[in-house]
Design a protein around this motif. Sequence first.
Motif, PDB file in Angstrom:
ATOM      1  N   UNK B  16       0.837  -1.201   0.000  1.00  0.00           N
ATOM      2  CA  UNK B  16       0.000   0.000   0.000  1.00  0.00           C
ATOM      3  C   UNK B  16       0.868   1.245   0.000  1.00  0.00           C
ATOM      4  N   UNK B  17       1.852   1.249   0.892  1.00  0.00           N
ATOM      5  CA  UNK B  17       2.718   2.425   0.982  1.00  0.00           C
ATOM      6  C   UNK B  17       3.530   2.592  -0.288  1.00  0.00           C
ATOM      7  N   UNK B  18       4.101   1.486  -0.760  1.00  0.00           N
ATOM      8  CA  UNK B  18       4.861   1.577  -2.009  1.00  0.00           C
ATOM      9  C   UNK B  18       3.976   2.010  -3.163  1.00  0.00           C
ATOM     10  N   UNK B  19       2.731   1.550  -3.108  1.00  0.00           N
ATOM     11  CA  UNK B  19       1.790   1.916  -4.157  1.00  0.00           C
ATOM     12  C   UNK B  19       1.521   3.418  -4.180  1.00  0.00           C
ATOM     13  N   UNK B  20       1.372   3.992  -2.969  1.00  0.00           N
ATOM     14  CA  UNK B  20       1.145   5.435  -2.915  1.00  0.00           C
ATOM     15  C   UNK B  20       2.355   6.173  -3.461  1.00  0.00           C
ATOM     16  N   UNK B  21       3.538   5.708  -3.082  1.00  0.00           N
ATOM     17  CA  UNK B  21       4.748   6.369  -3.553  1.00  0.00           C
ATOM     18  C   UNK B  21       4.874   6.259  -5.071  1.00  0.00           C
ATOM     19  N   UNK B 152      11.073  11.390  -3.674  1.00  0.00           N
ATOM     20  CA  UNK B 152      10.568  11.362  -5.045  1.00  0.00           C
ATOM     21  C   UNK B 152       9.061  11.601  -5.063  1.00  0.00           C
ATOM     22  N   UNK B 153       8.372  10.938  -4.152  1.00  0.00           N
ATOM     23  CA  UNK B 153       6.925  11.110  -4.068  1.00  0.00           C
ATOM     24  C   UNK B 153       6.579  12.556  -3.768  1.00  0.00           C
ATOM     25  N   UNK B 154       7.316  13.135  -2.809  1.00  0.00           N
ATOM     26  CA  UNK B 154       7.028  14.515  -2.428  1.00  0.00           C
ATOM     27  C   UNK B 154       7.206  15.450  -3.604  1.00  0.00           C
ATOM     28  N   UNK B 155       8.278  15.224  -4.367  1.00  0.00           N
ATOM     29  CA  UNK B 155       8.531  16.100  -5.514  1.00  0.00           C
ATOM     30  C   UNK B 155       7.456  15.927  -6.575  1.00  0.00           C
ATOM     31  N   UNK B 156       7.106  14.672  -6.867  1.00  0.00           N
ATOM     32  CA  UNK B 156       6.082  14.418  -7.884  1.00  0.00           C
ATOM     33  C   UNK B 156       4.775  15.094  -7.471  1.00  0.00           C
ATOM     34  N   UNK B 255      -4.028   3.987  -9.303  1.00  0.00           N
ATOM     35  CA  UNK B 255      -3.329   2.988 -10.107  1.00  0.00           C
ATOM     36  C   UNK B 255      -2.164   2.391  -9.349  1.00  0.00           C
ATOM     37  N   UNK B 256      -1.364   3.263  -8.747  1.00  0.00           N
ATOM     38  CA  UNK B 256      -0.192   2.775  -8.033  1.00  0.00           C
ATOM     39  C   UNK B 256      -0.572   1.778  -6.955  1.00  0.00           C
TER      40      UNK B 256
END
Lengths: 361, 303
Positions: B16-21, B152-156, B255-256
């Motif tokens: 789940x966490x990886x998916x959000x990222x 990376x997630x934060x930047x995206x 989707x992620x």
Amino acid sequence: MGRATAQTAVGNALSVVERVAASKRWRLGIGAAVTVLVLAGPLYMNDYNLRVATTIAMIAVLATSWNVIAGFCGYLAFGNVAFFGLGAYAVAVGITELSLSYPVALALGVVLAAVVATVFGFPLLRLRGHYFAIATLALLLATVELFNNFSWVGGTQGISVPLSQISPDALGNIIYYAMVGVLALALLTVFAVSRSRLGFAMRAIRADEAAASTLGINTTFHKVVAFVISAVFPALVGGVYVQWVVFIDPSLAFDLNLNLEFVMAGLLGGLGSLLGPLLGAVVLGWITEFALSTTSQYHLGLLGIAIVLVILFLPNGIVSLGRRGAMRRGAARRRRSAPVSRDDAADGATIAAPDARRSKL
Amino acid sequence: MPFAGGERLWAVSQALINGILLGGIYACIGVGFSLIYGVMNVLNFAHGSFCMIGAFITYWLFDLSGLDPFLSLPISMICLFVVGYVVQSQLIARVSGTSIFLTIILTFAIELIIINAALVAWSADVRAVTQSYASSHVEIAGNAVPIVRVAVFAIALALTVALGFFMNRTMTGQAIQATALDRYAAELVGINTARIHSITFAISVALAGAAGSLIAMTAPIDPQMGAELTIKGFIVAVLGGLGGVYGALLGGLVLGVTELVGAQVLGPSYQSTIGLAILLIVLVVRPRGLIGKQFFAEIRAAD
């Protein structure tokens, strides 16, 4: 200065081609000569050229049948190579696992493709334009994934079809004639469709689907029929193809490059016409062979550049040269017979109303 | 068996966490794709290959000069902005007035050219950016998460939100939205729609490049990574409703998460199939996407 002379030169060359392409006598003559050349193929072609010709015939079948859904109906189906793969796999699995004979396996492939096209056609053909293109592409990709994961059709390892007893030369000839035969069948079918009510209905759907349905045309039925036609022929050539290359796996059966090739062939030749896709397949085949033989590294990039050039300069395909030629001859004839009217851009409608332009609502 | 169940749950929460990222990156790709479609009615099949260019810019800057990948992000965005501007104004603009077929095929052709050029220049080898801090972790909800992924997630996320801000609060952004709604009306009020189209395309491609650079920081890259990314772009854009920024953000996250959780449940080889299945279901059941406007979907679909 140089640009102007180059443009006139190209213009002159094109107008010669236009005049030839527009004349009925020339067309019949060329057609007859081509038919003879094609039928006598194995007599004068070496193995390599025969293989190229067979591939061109295959792409011509794919492009011609794709034309029915894309050119006549205007629905740009981007996943038709899925049916090719289905036909190939049907034959491969039919022969190896189900011990069917070759013709029965071929028939199985055709029926399978028709069923899939019908089942998926109904929901997908409700979508228009871009959405339909994406959806068919997604269907193709999903099929690839499924076949990659199914171990009973070999998964990523693929399936080998047992080698036949025939010598490679004879096999090459047989496959060549088989492909040409399917091509003839496809051309006949598309010809029959285009002259029939089906064809008219399809073209009406392309022109304006809402209007067509108000005229009483069952748009869903006609679209599904078109889609099934565009599915059945790829399945047939897929079955022939697998006998030719003796091995099939998801990357070969559902090759996206093949998909692009027949779409390009149709576009290059001219969608919506009978012979357009065939012409396009031939020209594209030559370009690809030329690109591969000179530099195999850049061949995809060259294909891309060729596509860009075609789109920029010949967006309606080669066939449009013939049409333009016919229009010019028509205008010239009218100029000769009606010297009074100086307005040939009005296309014969010489009613001298002050503003005779039809407004497009 | 309680132990196995607990482990499964942990694996799912990790997914789940990886998916959000992952969803953040998907959103970044999808938002650019969605923008091009919403404003110009063009499906950019070459979108993934622009991501690939961005990824390689980051890779080469890191490999040749040791520049930290996070710092190469603005460079890759600017390069791709220029590339996008040129491609749109010189090539796509010439055919976007005519049929859908031609623009789709044109973008396909551009993709072929880009991938071929990349293969010839950089060979098909898979490469990876390995920063010194790549292995440091952070604890989130009991799962160890690499800090690079969080950044990376934060930047995206920031880029996507910044785009939304740009679209709603600046004159150019408003001009872009106006052009998307009605090109001729926009011209009537004095907007240079050709230039707006070029700017929109350039922005989308810049975002694609940013996404590519971000991917380079977390996963191996190769010249042929683009095709799959374009598909993700489709899926996110359709899922979120073509043309909307926040829809794409939502779509990316959905989707992620669905991909990774589904992969956990069904098996890793089904990861791409899940995305495609979602795409097909959405297209058939609700083409306007999760939060797209009915109006937009119908107008576009009437082509």
